[in-house]
Design a protein around this motif. Structure first.
Motif, PDB file in Angstrom:
ATOM      1  N   UNK A  77     107.410   5.683  40.102  1.00  0.00           N
ATOM      2  CA  UNK A  77     106.300   6.627  40.170  1.00  0.00           C
ATOM      3  C   UNK A  77     106.183   7.511  38.927  1.00  0.00           C
ATOM      4  N   UNK A  78     107.132   7.382  38.008  1.00  0.00           N
ATOM      5  CA  UNK A  78     107.141   8.218  36.809  1.00  0.00           C
ATOM      6  C   UNK A  78     106.074   7.720  35.828  1.00  0.00           C
ATOM      7  N   UNK A  79     105.256   8.657  35.331  1.00  0.00           N
ATOM      8  CA  UNK A  79     104.210   8.306  34.369  1.00  0.00           C
ATOM      9  C   UNK A  79     104.497   8.848  32.976  1.00  0.00           C
ATOM     10  N   UNK A  80     105.322   9.885  32.883  1.00  0.00           N
ATOM     11  CA  UNK A  80     105.595  10.488  31.579  1.00  0.00           C
ATOM     12  C   UNK A  80     107.047  10.955  31.539  1.00  0.00           C
ATOM     13  N   UNK A  81     107.724  10.654  30.430  1.00  0.00           N
ATOM     14  CA  UNK A  81     109.132  10.995  30.254  1.00  0.00           C
ATOM     15  C   UNK A  81     109.298  11.761  28.944  1.00  0.00           C
ATOM     16  N   UNK A  82     110.100  12.796  28.982  1.00  0.00           N
ATOM     17  CA  UNK A  82     110.551  13.464  27.768  1.00  0.00           C
ATOM     18  C   UNK A  82     112.072  13.451  27.793  1.00  0.00           C
ATOM     19  N   UNK A  83     112.674  12.934  26.729  1.00  0.00           N
ATOM     20  CA  UNK A  83     114.130  12.965  26.615  1.00  0.00           C
ATOM     21  C   UNK A  83     114.506  13.833  25.431  1.00  0.00           C
ATOM     22  N   UNK A 109     106.647   3.941  31.671  1.00  0.00           N
ATOM     23  CA  UNK A 109     105.975   5.228  31.482  1.00  0.00           C
ATOM     24  C   UNK A 109     105.879   5.574  29.994  1.00  0.00           C
ATOM     25  N   UNK A 110     105.064   6.559  29.694  1.00  0.00           N
ATOM     26  CA  UNK A 110     105.030   7.067  28.326  1.00  0.00           C
ATOM     27  C   UNK A 110     106.333   7.816  28.070  1.00  0.00           C
ATOM     28  N   UNK A 111     106.681   7.967  26.800  1.00  0.00           N
ATOM     29  CA  UNK A 111     107.925   8.678  26.474  1.00  0.00           C
ATOM     30  C   UNK A 111     107.770   9.458  25.186  1.00  0.00           C
ATOM     31  N   UNK A 112     108.395  10.602  25.169  1.00  0.00           N
ATOM     32  CA  UNK A 112     108.554  11.394  23.955  1.00  0.00           C
ATOM     33  C   UNK A 112     110.039  11.698  23.833  1.00  0.00           C
TER      34      UNK A 112
END
Length: 135
Positions: A77-83, A109-112
């Motif tokens: 269900x994750x659509x956006x990730x920031x690490x 998902x998208x990632x930054x």
């Protein structure tokens, strides 16, 4: 003056409530069909960092998945990730060996990814926004 703001719809995973109380933040908040999850780190039960980097990343994902599960969802269900990574030049490859264990199948998902100098003694932190499936 009356507060017209709705109360936050906070999601707590099993256990770890004292950690959130002590540090004065919510693990996740539902709003307008989204779940906003606070940054999760690879902490041991006492809140201290897991010393091994791969295990620290695994614990961060395990903590994240506990919150997603408490909200009725999963990493799907994750659509956006920031690490956030301390010293990504030397830690990125090690971290990215672990990520596929949790990431799932495409579409991803998208990632930054952000390099930072300090994470309260941790080397990795992940925060996400999720949607759909959150009940």
């Amino acid at each position: 003056m009356t507060n017209t703001q709705p109360k936050r719809d906070v999601v707590f995973p099993p256990g770890r409530h004292a950690l959130y109380e002590r540090n004065r933040y919510s693990p996740a908040v539902r709003s307008n069909g989204f779940l906003f999850v606070s940054g999760q780190v690879g902490s041991l039960e006492d809140g201290s960092p897991e010393p091994d980097l791969k295990q620290q990343v695994r614990r961060a994902f395990t903590n994240l998945n506990a919150i997603l599960g408490a909200a009725g969802g999963s990493f799907d269900d994750v659509v956006d990730v920031t690490v956030f990574m301390v010293d990504p030049q030397s830690t990125f490859e090690t971290i990215w060996e672990v990520v596929p264990e949790f990431w799932g199948e495409a579409p991803h998902p998208t990632i930054t990814a952000v390099g930072v100098t300090w994470l309260y003694g941790f080397q990795f932190e992940i925060k996400v926004i999720a949607t759909a499936g959150m009940t």
